[in-house]
Write a protein that holds these residues in place. Structure first.
Motif, PDB file in Angstrom:
ATOM      1  N   ILE A   1       0.454  -1.144   0.191  1.00 11.67           N
ATOM      2  CA  ILE A   1      -0.079  -0.033   0.345  1.00 11.67           C
ATOM      3  C   ILE A   1       0.448   1.043   0.105  1.00 11.67           C
ATOM      4  O   ILE A   1       1.857   1.802   0.792  1.00 11.67           O
ATOM      5  N   LEU A   2       1.410   1.951  -0.923  1.00 14.81           N
ATOM      6  CA  LEU A   2       1.520   3.215  -1.421  1.00 14.81           C
ATOM      7  C   LEU A   2       0.776   4.687  -1.081  1.00 14.81           C
ATOM      8  O   LEU A   2      -0.505   5.140  -1.314  1.00 14.81           O
ATOM      9  N   GLY A   3       0.766   5.057   0.396  1.00 12.19           N
ATOM     10  CA  GLY A   3       0.614   6.779   0.649  1.00 12.19           C
ATOM     11  C   GLY A   3       0.497   7.748  -0.115  1.00 12.19           C
ATOM     12  O   GLY A   3       1.893   7.750  -0.563  1.00 12.19           O
ATOM     13  N   GLY A   4       0.469   9.315   0.525  1.00 14.45           N
ATOM     14  CA  GLY A   4       0.480  10.304  -0.096  1.00 14.45           C
ATOM     15  C   GLY A   4       1.839  10.565   0.582  1.00 14.45           C
ATOM     16  O   GLY A   4       1.973  11.981   0.491  1.00 14.45           O
ATOM     17  N   GLY A   5       3.168  10.042   1.357  1.00 15.21           N
ATOM     18  CA  GLY A   5       4.159  10.355   2.308  1.00 15.21           C
ATOM     19  C   GLY A   5       4.858  10.751   1.093  1.00 15.21           C
ATOM     20  O   GLY A   5       4.882  10.802  -0.218  1.00 15.21           O
ATOM     21  N   PRO A   6       6.093  11.689   1.633  1.00 19.72           N
ATOM     22  CA  PRO A   6       6.807  13.186   0.651  1.00 19.72           C
ATOM     23  C   PRO A   6       7.868  11.537  -0.001  1.00 19.72           C
ATOM     24  O   PRO A   6       8.094  10.724   0.292  1.00 19.72           O
ATOM     25  N   VAL A   7       7.287  11.687  -1.490  1.00 17.77           N
ATOM     26  CA  VAL A   7       8.208  10.783  -2.203  1.00 17.77           C
ATOM     27  C   VAL A   7      10.043  11.049  -1.762  1.00 17.77           C
ATOM     28  O   VAL A   7      10.237   9.233  -2.238  1.00 17.77           O
ATOM     29  N   GLU A   8      10.333  11.500  -1.175  1.00 19.10           N
ATOM     30  CA  GLU A   8      11.827  11.721  -1.410  1.00 19.10           C
ATOM     31  C   GLU A   8      12.007  10.636   0.249  1.00 19.10           C
ATOM     32  O   GLU A   8      12.508   9.898  -0.068  1.00 19.10           O
ATOM     33  N   ALA A   9      11.479  10.234   1.026  1.00 21.03           N
ATOM     34  CA  ALA A   9      10.841   9.480   2.355  1.00 21.03           C
ATOM     35  C   ALA A   9      10.700   7.547   2.219  1.00 21.03           C
ATOM     36  O   ALA A   9      11.296   6.894   2.137  1.00 21.03           O
ATOM     37  N   LEU A  10      10.571   7.911  -0.019  1.00 20.89           N
ATOM     38  CA  LEU A  10      10.407   5.929   0.093  1.00 20.89           C
ATOM     39  C   LEU A  10      11.445   5.379  -0.248  1.00 20.89           C
ATOM     40  O   LEU A  10      12.437   5.640  -1.119  1.00 20.89           O
ATOM     41  N   PRO A  11      11.401   4.005  -0.065  1.00 21.28           N
ATOM     42  CA  PRO A  11      12.418   3.206  -0.874  1.00 21.28           C
ATOM     43  C   PRO A  11      12.196   3.071  -2.458  1.00 21.28           C
ATOM     44  O   PRO A  11      11.983   3.460  -2.828  1.00 21.28           O
ATOM     45  N   ASP A  12      12.988   2.468  -3.068  1.00 22.77           N
ATOM     46  CA  ASP A  12      13.152   1.869  -4.228  1.00 22.77           C
ATOM     47  C   ASP A  12      11.851   0.554  -3.939  1.00 22.77           C
ATOM     48  O   ASP A  12      11.801  -0.877  -3.849  1.00 22.77           O
ATOM     49  N   LEU A  13      10.959   1.379  -4.609  1.00 27.63           N
ATOM     50  CA  LEU A  13       9.290   0.383  -4.476  1.00 27.63           C
ATOM     51  C   LEU A  13       9.522  -0.957  -5.214  1.00 27.63           C
ATOM     52  O   LEU A  13       9.108  -1.870  -4.968  1.00 27.63           O
TER      53      LEU A  13
ATOM     54  N   PRO B   1      -1.701   0.291  -9.932  1.00 27.09           N
ATOM     55  CA  PRO B   1      -1.876  -0.036  -8.694  1.00 27.09           C
ATOM     56  C   PRO B   1      -3.033  -1.062  -9.457  1.00 27.09           C
ATOM     57  O   PRO B   1      -3.663  -1.343  -9.744  1.00 27.09           O
ATOM     58  N   ASP B   2      -3.288  -1.976  -9.018  1.00 24.08           N
ATOM     59  CA  ASP B   2      -3.909  -2.938  -8.590  1.00 24.08           C
ATOM     60  C   ASP B   2      -5.981  -2.014  -8.298  1.00 24.08           C
ATOM     61  O   ASP B   2      -6.601  -2.505  -9.096  1.00 24.08           O
ATOM     62  N   TYR B   3      -5.526  -1.605  -7.749  1.00 30.66           N
ATOM     63  CA  TYR B   3      -6.466  -0.661  -6.383  1.00 30.66           C
ATOM     64  C   TYR B   3      -6.131   0.708  -6.075  1.00 30.66           C
ATOM     65  O   TYR B   3      -5.177   0.751  -6.150  1.00 30.66           O
ATOM     66  N   ALA B   4      -7.255   1.547  -6.077  1.00 29.95           N
ATOM     67  CA  ALA B   4      -6.576   2.517  -5.369  1.00 29.95           C
ATOM     68  C   ALA B   4      -7.891   2.840  -4.907  1.00 29.95           C
ATOM     69  O   ALA B   4      -9.117   2.609  -4.959  1.00 29.95           O
ATOM     70  N   PHE B   5      -7.389   3.791  -3.193  1.00 30.33           N
ATOM     71  CA  PHE B   5      -8.636   3.940  -2.877  1.00 30.33           C
ATOM     72  C   PHE B   5      -8.201   5.660  -2.207  1.00 30.33           C
ATOM     73  O   PHE B   5      -6.699   5.854  -2.283  1.00 30.33           O
ATOM     74  N   GLY B   6      -9.497   6.725  -2.187  1.00 29.89           N
ATOM     75  CA  GLY B   6      -8.784   7.404  -1.747  1.00 29.89           C
ATOM     76  C   GLY B   6     -10.082   8.943  -2.258  1.00 29.89           C
ATOM     77  O   GLY B   6     -11.132   8.744  -2.412  1.00 29.89           O
TER      78      GLY B   6
ATOM     79  N   VAL C   1      -3.265   5.149  -1.862  1.00 23.85           N
ATOM     80  CA  VAL C   1      -3.951   5.540  -1.302  1.00 23.85           C
ATOM     81  C   VAL C   1      -3.847   6.924  -1.865  1.00 23.85           C
ATOM     82  O   VAL C   1      -2.937   7.874  -1.666  1.00 23.85           O
ATOM     83  N   ASP C   2      -4.781   7.946  -2.488  1.00 22.10           N
ATOM     84  CA  ASP C   2      -5.112   9.285  -2.894  1.00 22.10           C
ATOM     85  C   ASP C   2      -3.516   9.567  -3.713  1.00 22.10           C
ATOM     86  O   ASP C   2      -3.747   8.354  -4.698  1.00 22.10           O
ATOM     87  N   ARG C   3      -3.251  10.073  -3.309  1.00 19.57           N
ATOM     88  CA  ARG C   3      -2.386  11.018  -3.888  1.00 19.57           C
ATOM     89  C   ARG C   3      -1.037   9.609  -4.817  1.00 19.57           C
ATOM     90  O   ARG C   3      -0.280   9.710  -5.408  1.00 19.57           O
ATOM     91  N   GLY C   4      -0.937   8.296  -3.161  1.00 24.69           N
ATOM     92  CA  GLY C   4      -0.098   7.639  -4.107  1.00 24.69           C
ATOM     93  C   GLY C   4      -0.546   7.185  -5.066  1.00 24.69           C
ATOM     94  O   GLY C   4       0.310   5.648  -5.535  1.00 24.69           O
TER      95      GLY C   4
END
Length: 216
Positions: free
Chosen positions: A6-18, A45-50, A31-34
């Motif tokens: 699940i990917l949320g809308g947190g800052p992109v610079e904090a993400l690991p290599d997905l 994404p297979d699914y999206a929520f927000g 999730v939302d902007r994610g």
């Protein structure tokens, strides 16, 4: 083994290599902007929520075009977008749920996301839930004996009580060992430990611990 990312809308610079977390038994949820972030990273994404109040019209149009299973909610609701996605994921009986984009930015969202790590433990579900960012990995464990493998990129390990009391805490194979120790909510006794070899174990008899594995 079903893994739901699940990917949320947190800052992109904090993400690991997905890309490291994909695979044939993996389901991606935005999730939302994610959702838009996933698309920009080449992951559909297979699914999206927000409620999608954090995307532009152009970004929303792209999301509508690319994502088949789209669940849009009104902004006025009782759960955050991340909680809606996590609740859905828990109904799928996944072996593991990994939450990304859940740290950084607003502290209220971060603290809410951390509390959601308790959902499976409190409901006695077998699903393992983690929050992962570029620097940290967080999850909770209840009573029992649990093994940890060395992660060279995250050598620091902390154990934080998230229930009023944690009893019988024993750490084996760590730089700072413990035997049958009692710790209370608010204690920093078990902050910043390290494994001595390739693996170690921790065990508790009562309570719930948060495990935080971090790089410096």
């Amino acid at each position: 083994m079903l893994i739901i990312n699940i990917l949320g809308g947190g800052p992109v610079e904090a993400l690991p290599d997905l890309q490291r977390f994909g695979g044939k038994d993996c389901v991606w949820v935005g999730v939302d902007r994610g959702v838009f972030t996933l698309l920009t990273l080449g992951i559909t994404p297979d699914y999206a929520f927000g409620d999608f109040d954090s995307v532009s019209r152009e970004e929303w149009a792209l999301i509508e075009d690319k994502v088949a299973n789209l669940r849009k909610y009104k902004p006025e609701k009782d759960e955050t977008d991340m909680e809606l996605a996590l609740n859905w994921a828990l109904t799928k009986e996944a072996t593991k749920i990994q939450m990304f984009g859940a740290t950084g930015g607003r502290l209220d969202h971060f603290l809410g996301n951390v509390q959601m790590l308790l959902k499976a433990e409190l409901q006695h579900l077998p699903t393992h839930i983690e929050i992962i960012d570029r620097q940290n990995q967080l999850y909770v464990k209840g009573p029992g004996r649990h093994q940890l493998e060395r992660l060279p990129e995250k050598k620091f390990i902390s154990f934080i009580p998230v229930t009023p009391e944690v009893t019988g805490l024993t750490l084996e194979g760590f730089k700072y060992s413990l035997s049958n120790r009692h710790i209370s909510l608010g204690s920093t006794l078990c902050i910043s430990n390290e494994l001595l070899s390739s693996s170690g174990t921790f065990s508790i008899t009562e309570g719930i611990l948060m495990v935080v594995r971090s790089s410096d």
